[in-house]
Scaffold this motif. Structure first.
Motif, PDB file in Angstrom:
ATOM      1  N   SER B 117      20.954   5.417   8.608  1.00  0.00           N
ATOM      2  CA  SER B 117      20.993   3.962   8.721  1.00  0.00           C
ATOM      3  C   SER B 117      20.580   3.300   7.403  1.00  0.00           C
ATOM      4  O   SER B 117      19.485   3.566   6.899  1.00  0.00           O
ATOM      5  N   PRO B 118      21.441   2.451   6.832  1.00  0.00           N
ATOM      6  CA  PRO B 118      21.067   1.753   5.588  1.00  0.00           C
ATOM      7  C   PRO B 118      19.840   0.861   5.781  1.00  0.00           C
ATOM      8  O   PRO B 118      19.007   0.745   4.877  1.00  0.00           O
ATOM      9  N   ARG B 119      19.716   0.223   6.943  1.00  0.00           N
ATOM     10  CA  ARG B 119      18.540  -0.614   7.213  1.00  0.00           C
ATOM     11  C   ARG B 119      17.264   0.218   7.160  1.00  0.00           C
ATOM     12  O   ARG B 119      16.253  -0.196   6.600  1.00  0.00           O
ATOM     13  N   SER B 120      17.322   1.401   7.768  1.00  0.00           N
ATOM     14  CA  SER B 120      16.123   2.243   7.781  1.00  0.00           C
ATOM     15  C   SER B 120      15.797   2.773   6.398  1.00  0.00           C
ATOM     16  O   SER B 120      14.619   2.918   6.042  1.00  0.00           O
ATOM     17  N   LEU B 121      16.825   3.051   5.601  1.00  0.00           N
ATOM     18  CA  LEU B 121      16.580   3.503   4.227  1.00  0.00           C
ATOM     19  C   LEU B 121      15.873   2.395   3.448  1.00  0.00           C
ATOM     20  O   LEU B 121      14.871   2.634   2.764  1.00  0.00           O
ATOM     21  N   ALA B 122      16.366   1.161   3.600  1.00  0.00           N
ATOM     22  CA  ALA B 122      15.750   0.022   2.900  1.00  0.00           C
ATOM     23  C   ALA B 122      14.311  -0.160   3.371  1.00  0.00           C
ATOM     24  O   ALA B 122      13.397  -0.364   2.559  1.00  0.00           O
ATOM     25  N   ALA B 123      14.096  -0.080   4.684  1.00  0.00           N
ATOM     26  CA  ALA B 123      12.742  -0.270   5.232  1.00  0.00           C
ATOM     27  C   ALA B 123      11.815   0.830   4.739  1.00  0.00           C
ATOM     28  O   ALA B 123      10.677   0.565   4.338  1.00  0.00           O
ATOM     29  N   THR B 124      12.298   2.080   4.733  1.00  0.00           N
ATOM     30  CA  THR B 124      11.465   3.203   4.300  1.00  0.00           C
ATOM     31  C   THR B 124      11.091   3.057   2.826  1.00  0.00           C
ATOM     32  O   THR B 124       9.928   3.242   2.447  1.00  0.00           O
ATOM     33  N   LEU B 125      12.056   2.675   2.004  1.00  0.00           N
ATOM     34  CA  LEU B 125      11.753   2.461   0.580  1.00  0.00           C
ATOM     35  C   LEU B 125      10.719   1.351   0.427  1.00  0.00           C
ATOM     36  O   LEU B 125       9.792   1.452  -0.391  1.00  0.00           O
ATOM     37  N   ALA B 126      10.858   0.291   1.250  1.00  0.00           N
ATOM     38  CA  ALA B 126       9.929  -0.842   1.150  1.00  0.00           C
ATOM     39  C   ALA B 126       8.517  -0.432   1.555  1.00  0.00           C
ATOM     40  O   ALA B 126       7.546  -0.722   0.832  1.00  0.00           O
ATOM     41  N   PHE B 127       8.357   0.251   2.689  1.00  0.00           N
ATOM     42  CA  PHE B 127       6.979   0.551   3.088  1.00  0.00           C
ATOM     43  C   PHE B 127       6.350   1.654   2.231  1.00  0.00           C
ATOM     44  O   PHE B 127       5.145   1.654   1.995  1.00  0.00           O
ATOM     45  N   MET B 128       7.186   2.578   1.730  1.00  0.00           N
ATOM     46  CA  MET B 128       6.637   3.588   0.825  1.00  0.00           C
ATOM     47  C   MET B 128       6.165   2.927  -0.476  1.00  0.00           C
ATOM     48  O   MET B 128       5.066   3.208  -0.975  1.00  0.00           O
ATOM     49  N   ALA B 129       7.006   2.040  -1.008  1.00  0.00           N
ATOM     50  CA  ALA B 129       6.652   1.361  -2.261  1.00  0.00           C
ATOM     51  C   ALA B 129       5.370   0.562  -2.070  1.00  0.00           C
ATOM     52  O   ALA B 129       4.461   0.586  -2.916  1.00  0.00           O
ATOM     53  N   ALA B 130       5.271  -0.160  -0.940  1.00  0.00           N
ATOM     54  CA  ALA B 130       4.070  -0.960  -0.673  1.00  0.00           C
ATOM     55  C   ALA B 130       2.855  -0.056  -0.498  1.00  0.00           C
ATOM     56  O   ALA B 130       1.755  -0.392  -0.945  1.00  0.00           O
ATOM     57  N   GLY B 131       3.044   1.100   0.139  1.00  0.00           N
ATOM     58  CA  GLY B 131       1.940   2.050   0.319  1.00  0.00           C
ATOM     59  C   GLY B 131       1.459   2.590  -1.012  1.00  0.00           C
ATOM     60  O   GLY B 131       0.256   2.624  -1.293  1.00  0.00           O
ATOM     61  N   PHE B 132       2.397   3.009  -1.886  1.00  0.00           N
ATOM     62  CA  PHE B 132       2.035   3.507  -3.223  1.00  0.00           C
ATOM     63  C   PHE B 132       1.289   2.415  -4.004  1.00  0.00           C
ATOM     64  O   PHE B 132       0.244   2.669  -4.611  1.00  0.00           O
ATOM     65  N   ALA B 133       1.839   1.192  -3.972  1.00  0.00           N
ATOM     66  CA  ALA B 133       1.248   0.094  -4.744  1.00  0.00           C
ATOM     67  C   ALA B 133      -0.145  -0.236  -4.227  1.00  0.00           C
ATOM     68  O   ALA B 133      -1.066  -0.496  -5.024  1.00  0.00           O
ATOM     69  N   THR B 134      -0.320  -0.219  -2.907  1.00  0.00           N
ATOM     70  CA  THR B 134      -1.622  -0.568  -2.328  1.00  0.00           C
ATOM     71  C   THR B 134      -2.686   0.456  -2.715  1.00  0.00           C
ATOM     72  O   THR B 134      -3.795   0.092  -3.126  1.00  0.00           O
ATOM     73  N   VAL B 135      -2.345   1.732  -2.608  1.00  0.00           N
ATOM     74  CA  VAL B 135      -3.317   2.770  -2.963  1.00  0.00           C
ATOM     75  C   VAL B 135      -3.617   2.705  -4.468  1.00  0.00           C
ATOM     76  O   VAL B 135      -4.768   2.851  -4.888  1.00  0.00           O
ATOM     77  N   PHE B 136      -2.588   2.449  -5.265  1.00  0.00           N
ATOM     78  CA  PHE B 136      -2.810   2.314  -6.711  1.00  0.00           C
ATOM     79  C   PHE B 136      -3.792   1.183  -6.984  1.00  0.00           C
ATOM     80  O   PHE B 136      -4.749   1.330  -7.742  1.00  0.00           O
ATOM     81  N   ALA B 137      -3.555   0.033  -6.334  1.00  0.00           N
ATOM     82  CA  ALA B 137      -4.422  -1.133  -6.559  1.00  0.00           C
ATOM     83  C   ALA B 137      -5.847  -0.842  -6.100  1.00  0.00           C
ATOM     84  O   ALA B 137      -6.808  -1.118  -6.828  1.00  0.00           O
ATOM     85  N   LEU B 138      -5.990  -0.273  -4.905  1.00  0.00           N
ATOM     86  CA  LEU B 138      -7.335  -0.061  -4.359  1.00  0.00           C
ATOM     87  C   LEU B 138      -8.096   1.015  -5.120  1.00  0.00           C
ATOM     88  O   LEU B 138      -9.301   0.907  -5.316  1.00  0.00           O
TER      89      LEU B 138
END
Lengths: 139, 144
Positions: B117-138
């Motif tokens: 599913s293209p929607r799920s690919l977009a969502a997965t990329l979004a939450f992974m990116a946000a997860g990486f960024a959040t841990v980096f920031a914290l």
């Protein structure tokens, strides 16, 4: 029969989460910490899951009904919109803060750790807030 | 980037992932449903939802899994990363975010990617990116 298979599927899902390391927040944050000492394990969880599920889903997509006669309840939406991306970004921030996502939170619930209880309480609150806002939007 | 070889657990990760995939496959092949935890849970919170019993039983199986697990092995001990405020904020964000985003790690990451599913690919990329960024920031920007 479908009630039994639903229960068994949930049980197997829980075993998978417990075995994989997804139910350990330190492991999850270790995976998300690219700039630190990176633990790639959870990429293999994803690979293992998709490796097994890819063919069954490919088959399911072409079917109208399941093997037990249930209608295939697969999502139909196609468009990429702000709700999808914005919601997923918020989820990712929450996941990064605590290292817990919805499945592992439920799989750890009976262990009774206060962190899990508080997380699930807050998560259900967030979901209820969403429902209330949606209800308002549609009426 | 350095790899944490000491913490790397490839075999339990692959085997656990395979079990997760097996469960998702069973649920779609037999029940015709997506094993997305946030979607199932969100559905149960709605006043009207179809297939409430099946959704509730899947969730019940997931919740009871540790009780069956302890018959065979010791439960893994979770190592929590934040205090009460972080836990509370994270839970709220996960609850709201997964409902607006129509899914989480299981629904988009496992089931959605498996059905291409293209929607799920977009969502997965979004939450992974946000997860990486959040841990980096914290961990690395504000110290931790």
């Amino acid at each position: 029969m479908r009630k039994l298979t639903a229960f068994v599927a949930g049980l197997v899902f829980g075993f998978g989460l417990l075995l994989s390391g997804m139910a350990d927040p330190a492991k999850v944050v270790g995976f998300l910490d690219l700039a630190g000492s990176w633990d790639p394990s959870l990429a293999l969880v994803m690979a293992g899951a998709i490796g097994v599920a890819l063919l069954p889903f490919t088959w399911a997509r072409r079917r109208e009904r399941s093997l037990l006669g249930a209608p295939m309840a697969l999502p139909r939406k196609r468009e990429l919109d702000g709700r999808l991306i914005g919601g997923s970004l918020l989820f990712g921030v929450g996941w990064g803060i605590a290292g817990i996502c919805p499945g592992p939170a439920l799989a750890l619930l009976v262990t009774g750790y206060w962190q899990v209880l508080l997380f699930v309480f807050a998560m259900l609150g967030g979901m209820a807030l969403f429902s209330a806002l949606e209800h308002r939007r549609n009426h | 980037m350095t790899i944490d070889w000491a913490g790397f657990t490839p075999w339990p990760a692959l085997a656990g992932g395979a079990l997760i995939g097996l469960a998702a496959a069973l649920f779609v092949l037999l029940n015709g449903r997506i094993a997305g935890i946030s979607g199932l849970l969100g559905g149960l919170l709605e006043r009207h939802t179809e297939g409430r019993a099946e959704k509730a039983l899947f969730v019940l199986g997931l919740v009871l899994a540790p009780l069956a697990w302890v018959l065979f092995a010791q439960l893994p001990e979770p190592d929590f990363q934040v205090g009460w405020l972080g836990t509370l904020v994270a839970g709220l964000l996960v609850g709201i975010g997964t409902r607006y985003g129509s899914g989480c790690t299981s629904g988009h990451g496992v089931c959605g990617l498996s059905r291409l599913s293209p929607r799920s690919l977009a969502a997965t990329l979004a939450f992974m990116a946000a997860g990486f960024a959040t841990v980096f920031a914290l961990r690395h920007l504000f110290g931790g």
